[in-house]
Design a protein around this motif. Structure first.
Motif, PDB file in Angstrom:
ATOM      1  N   THR A  89       1.152  -1.490  -0.202  1.00 48.22           N
ATOM      2  CA  THR A  89      -0.164  -0.101  -0.093  1.00 48.22           C
ATOM      3  C   THR A  89       0.605   1.306  -0.146  1.00 48.22           C
ATOM      4  OG1 THR A  89      -1.868  -0.661   1.514  1.00 48.22           O
ATOM      5  CG2 THR A  89      -1.819   1.108   1.572  1.00 48.22           C
ATOM      6  N   ASN A  90       2.116   1.587   0.916  1.00 47.15           N
ATOM      7  CA  ASN A  90       3.232   2.403   0.310  1.00 47.15           C
ATOM      8  C   ASN A  90       3.452   2.389  -0.698  1.00 47.15           C
ATOM      9  OD1 ASN A  90       2.756   3.092   3.235  1.00 47.15           O
ATOM     10  ND2 ASN A  90       4.343   1.462   4.157  1.00 47.15           N
ATOM     11  N   PHE A  91       4.338   1.731  -1.048  1.00 44.52           N
ATOM     12  CA  PHE A  91       4.045   1.353  -2.269  1.00 44.52           C
ATOM     13  C   PHE A  91       3.339   2.360  -3.996  1.00 44.52           C
ATOM     14  CE2 PHE A  91       4.927  -0.321  -6.980  1.00 44.52           C
ATOM     15  CZ  PHE A  91       6.490  -0.285  -7.140  1.00 44.52           C
ATOM     16  N   ILE A  92       2.235   1.676  -3.903  1.00 41.57           N
ATOM     17  CA  ILE A  92       1.108   2.155  -4.523  1.00 41.57           C
ATOM     18  C   ILE A  92       0.806   3.466  -3.947  1.00 41.57           C
ATOM     19  CG2 ILE A  92      -1.172   2.454  -5.004  1.00 41.57           C
ATOM     20  CD1 ILE A  92      -1.196  -1.255  -4.672  1.00 41.57           C
ATOM     21  N   ARG A  93       0.776   4.208  -3.565  1.00 43.69           N
ATOM     22  CA  ARG A  93       0.753   5.571  -2.896  1.00 43.69           C
ATOM     23  C   ARG A  93       1.962   6.186  -3.120  1.00 43.69           C
ATOM     24  NH1 ARG A  93      -5.005   6.598  -0.175  1.00 43.69           N
ATOM     25  NH2 ARG A  93      -3.705   8.714  -1.112  1.00 43.69           N
ATOM     26  N   GLY A  94       3.087   5.765  -3.580  1.00 44.85           N
ATOM     27  CA  GLY A  94       4.079   6.867  -3.462  1.00 44.85           C
ATOM     28  C   GLY A  94       4.978   7.216  -2.058  1.00 44.85           C
ATOM     29  N   ILE A  95       4.536   6.241  -0.909  1.00 44.61           N
ATOM     30  CA  ILE A  95       5.470   6.213   0.508  1.00 44.61           C
ATOM     31  C   ILE A  95       6.757   5.675   0.034  1.00 44.61           C
ATOM     32  CG2 ILE A  95       5.234   6.327   2.554  1.00 44.61           C
ATOM     33  CD1 ILE A  95       1.851   6.312   2.498  1.00 44.61           C
ATOM     34  N   PRO A  96       7.538   6.037  -0.071  1.00 45.44           N
ATOM     35  CA  PRO A  96       8.689   5.209   0.254  1.00 45.44           C
ATOM     36  C   PRO A  96       9.218   4.332   1.630  1.00 45.44           C
ATOM     37  CG  PRO A  96       9.510   7.404   0.872  1.00 45.44           C
ATOM     38  CD  PRO A  96       8.033   7.903   0.333  1.00 45.44           C
ATOM     39  N   HIS A  97       8.750   3.501   2.039  1.00 46.82           N
ATOM     40  CA  HIS A  97       8.938   2.578   3.251  1.00 46.82           C
ATOM     41  C   HIS A  97       8.751   0.914   3.075  1.00 46.82           C
ATOM     42  CE1 HIS A  97       9.780   2.616   7.680  1.00 46.82           C
ATOM     43  NE2 HIS A  97       9.047   1.916   7.735  1.00 46.82           N
ATOM     44  N   PHE A  98       9.135   0.047   2.257  1.00 46.85           N
ATOM     45  CA  PHE A  98       8.908  -1.750   2.088  1.00 46.85           C
ATOM     46  C   PHE A  98       9.803  -1.688   1.626  1.00 46.85           C
ATOM     47  CE2 PHE A  98       8.138   1.930  -1.238  1.00 46.85           C
ATOM     48  CZ  PHE A  98       8.661   1.668  -2.454  1.00 46.85           C
ATOM     49  N   ALA A  99       9.677  -3.523   1.525  1.00 47.59           N
ATOM     50  CA  ALA A  99      11.131  -3.770   1.508  1.00 47.59           C
ATOM     51  C   ALA A  99      10.130  -5.302   1.101  1.00 47.59           C
ATOM     52  CB  ALA A  99      11.568  -4.081   3.051  1.00 47.59           C
ATOM     53  N   VAL A 100      12.240  -5.891   0.671  1.00 49.41           N
ATOM     54  CA  VAL A 100      12.064  -7.410   0.082  1.00 49.41           C
ATOM     55  C   VAL A 100      12.338  -7.878   1.855  1.00 49.41           C
ATOM     56  CG1 VAL A 100      13.287  -8.818  -0.990  1.00 49.41           C
ATOM     57  CG2 VAL A 100      12.493  -6.615  -2.240  1.00 49.41           C
ATOM     58  N   SER A 101      11.517  -9.164   1.469  1.00 48.17           N
ATOM     59  CA  SER A 101      11.990  -9.904   2.303  1.00 48.17           C
ATOM     60  C   SER A 101      11.849 -11.353   1.935  1.00 48.17           C
ATOM     61  CB  SER A 101      10.720  -9.642   4.190  1.00 48.17           C
ATOM     62  OG  SER A 101      11.013 -10.633   5.202  1.00 48.17           O
ATOM     63  N   ILE A 102      12.971 -12.046   2.298  1.00 45.17           N
ATOM     64  CA  ILE A 102      13.512 -13.145   2.159  1.00 45.17           C
ATOM     65  C   ILE A 102      14.212 -14.016   3.816  1.00 45.17           C
ATOM     66  CG2 ILE A 102      14.756 -14.693   1.043  1.00 45.17           C
ATOM     67  CD1 ILE A 102      14.733 -12.517  -0.679  1.00 45.17           C
ATOM     68  N   ALA A 103      13.496 -15.282   4.083  1.00 40.66           N
ATOM     69  CA  ALA A 103      13.895 -15.747   5.303  1.00 40.66           C
ATOM     70  C   ALA A 103      14.404 -17.189   4.436  1.00 40.66           C
ATOM     71  CB  ALA A 103      12.896 -15.986   5.914  1.00 40.66           C
ATOM     72  N   LEU A 104      15.151 -17.833   4.917  1.00 40.59           N
ATOM     73  CA  LEU A 104      15.125 -19.551   4.577  1.00 40.59           C
ATOM     74  C   LEU A 104      15.090 -20.741   6.315  1.00 40.59           C
ATOM     75  CD1 LEU A 104      16.317 -22.768   3.352  1.00 40.59           C
ATOM     76  CD2 LEU A 104      18.557 -21.548   4.495  1.00 40.59           C
ATOM     77  N   LEU A 105      14.167 -20.933   5.990  1.00 36.23           N
ATOM     78  CA  LEU A 105      14.102 -22.282   6.863  1.00 36.23           C
ATOM     79  C   LEU A 105      14.338 -23.245   7.096  1.00 36.23           C
ATOM     80  CD1 LEU A 105      10.049 -21.746   8.012  1.00 36.23           C
ATOM     81  CD2 LEU A 105      11.672 -20.607   9.014  1.00 36.23           C
ATOM     82  N   SER A 209       3.490 -15.584   7.751  1.00 40.03           N
ATOM     83  CA  SER A 209       4.336 -16.222   7.706  1.00 40.03           C
ATOM     84  C   SER A 209       5.838 -15.204   6.997  1.00 40.03           C
ATOM     85  CB  SER A 209       5.406 -17.425   8.170  1.00 40.03           C
ATOM     86  OG  SER A 209       3.901 -17.977   6.457  1.00 40.03           O
ATOM     87  N   TRP A 210       5.394 -15.006   6.091  1.00 40.03           N
ATOM     88  CA  TRP A 210       6.412 -14.292   5.384  1.00 40.03           C
ATOM     89  C   TRP A 210       6.468 -12.973   5.906  1.00 40.03           C
ATOM     90  CZ3 TRP A 210       2.019 -16.490   2.958  1.00 40.03           C
ATOM     91  CH2 TRP A 210       0.799 -15.967   2.655  1.00 40.03           C
ATOM     92  N   ASP A 211       5.410 -12.202   6.621  1.00 29.14           N
ATOM     93  CA  ASP A 211       5.653 -10.920   7.184  1.00 29.14           C
ATOM     94  C   ASP A 211       6.756 -10.397   7.923  1.00 29.14           C
ATOM     95  OD1 ASP A 211       3.813  -9.678   5.538  1.00 29.14           O
ATOM     96  OD2 ASP A 211       2.101 -10.784   7.056  1.00 29.14           O
ATOM     97  N   ILE A 212       6.902 -12.171   8.705  1.00 26.76           N
ATOM     98  CA  ILE A 212       8.117 -12.098   9.758  1.00 26.76           C
ATOM     99  C   ILE A 212       8.569 -12.731   9.997  1.00 26.76           C
ATOM    100  CG2 ILE A 212       5.649 -11.228  11.400  1.00 26.76           C
ATOM    101  CD1 ILE A 212       5.550 -14.283  12.377  1.00 26.76           C
ATOM    102  N   ALA A 213       8.884 -13.715   9.049  1.00 27.94           N
ATOM    103  CA  ALA A 213      10.044 -15.345   8.804  1.00 27.94           C
ATOM    104  C   ALA A 213      11.575 -14.267   9.153  1.00 27.94           C
ATOM    105  CB  ALA A 213       9.956 -15.666   7.933  1.00 27.94           C
ATOM    106  N   ALA A 214      12.052 -13.377   7.981  1.00 29.73           N
ATOM    107  CA  ALA A 214      12.957 -12.728   7.891  1.00 29.73           C
ATOM    108  C   ALA A 214      13.795 -11.850   9.090  1.00 29.73           C
ATOM    109  CB  ALA A 214      13.416 -12.112   6.897  1.00 29.73           C
ATOM    110  N   GLY A 215      12.590 -11.109   9.626  1.00 28.60           N
ATOM    111  CA  GLY A 215      12.245 -10.316  10.679  1.00 28.60           C
ATOM    112  C   GLY A 215      13.097 -10.818  12.224  1.00 28.60           C
TER     113      GLY A 215
END
Length: 266
Positions: A89-105, A209-215
């Motif tokens: 939603t930030n990305f769509i509205r032009g708010i520069p606060h978003f990220a890529v999240s990748i984790a390995l289990l 799970s994809w929101d929080i795994a890496a963090g």
């Protein structure tokens, strides 16, 4: 850097390039609505494809769990949990606060994690037992004990507003005793900021799970603590068993987590 973390970093940067380019051309996003206040763009999908492709070049037999449908069941010992664009939603509205999240289990336990902010060029990365870094420099969670000076982060139930009264009551209990609270729109970055000591703590319910795994890995490797709303450990694994089942997530140093959990349980 651990070889698998190195691959995750490459994949995150590859997705970041796609996202940064898309951010400059938002008129061509082809926005779709998945649910109430839940959106996806072609950039989310392209970024996830890029991540999976990059990882498969090195590990073609690994499994994947991606937010945008990139579920591939191969070797159950290695599962990559991916949010290609956390903060759409930030990305769509032009708010520069978003990220890529990748984790390995690895065998069901967090082993590697990357959160990449493509706009600021900030790469948060960690390996189990090896600590967490921001752009190559070691990061640590705060040791703040004075709750009145703490800066926390949270989110409100924007997809389930029937829970608003409960959330506001919990917010008030916590807010009355701390310095201030932020609400940024990216769980991955909120957790990364806790790991980096920018926030003293964070709480939120209704995460995937994809929101929080890496963090979650970053916070733990930075010396922080992760629990659910009842103070139990490992909310990620409860969520992995049944989507949406996690009883919320609380992060921070032990003193801060104790205060948040106590306030939530009140």
């Amino acid at each position: 850097m651990h070889p698998m973390l190195n691959i995750a970093v490459r994949a995150a940067r590859s997705a970041g390039t796609i996202i940064a380019r898309g951010f400059e051309n938002r008129s061509e996003l082809n926005i779709e609505q998945k649910g109430i206040n839940d959106f996806v763009t072609k950039i989310d999908k392209e970024a996830e494809v890029a991540i999976i492709s990059k990882i498969q070049e090195a590990y073609p037999d690994h499994s994947f769990l991606g937010e945008e449908g990139g579920t591939i069941n191969n070797n159950p010992d290695f599962t990559w949990v991916i949010d290609p664009l956390d903060g759409t939603t930030n990305f769509i509205r032009g708010i520069p606060h978003f990220a890529v999240s990748i984790a390995l289990l690895y065998k069901g336990k967090l082993d590697q994690g990357v959160v990449f902010d493509p706009i600021r060029g900030e790469l948060f990365a960690g390996s189990k037992g090896a600590g967490a870094q921001l752009n190559g420099y070691r990061i640590r969670a705060t040791k703040t004990k004075d709750m009145s000076s703490c800066i926390l982060a949270t989110a409100f139930p924007f997809r389930n507003k029937a829970r608003l009264d409960e959330s506001l009551t919990q917010f008030q209990r916590i807010f009355e005793k701390v310095g201030d609270v932020r609400r940024s729109g990216s769980a991955a970055l909120d957790l990364a900021y806790v790991a980096a000591g920018r926030y003293d703590g964070y709480w939120e319910k209704g995460l995937n799970s994809w929101d929080i795994a890496a963090g979650e890995l970053l916070v733990k490797e930075a010396g922080g603590l992760i629990t659910d709303y009842d103070g139990n450990n490992d909310p990620l694994y409860a969520e992995m068993k049944q989507a949406g089942s996690a009883n919320g997530l609380v992060a921070g140093n032990p003193r801060v987590v104790q205060h948040i959990v106590k306030s939530l349980k009140s």
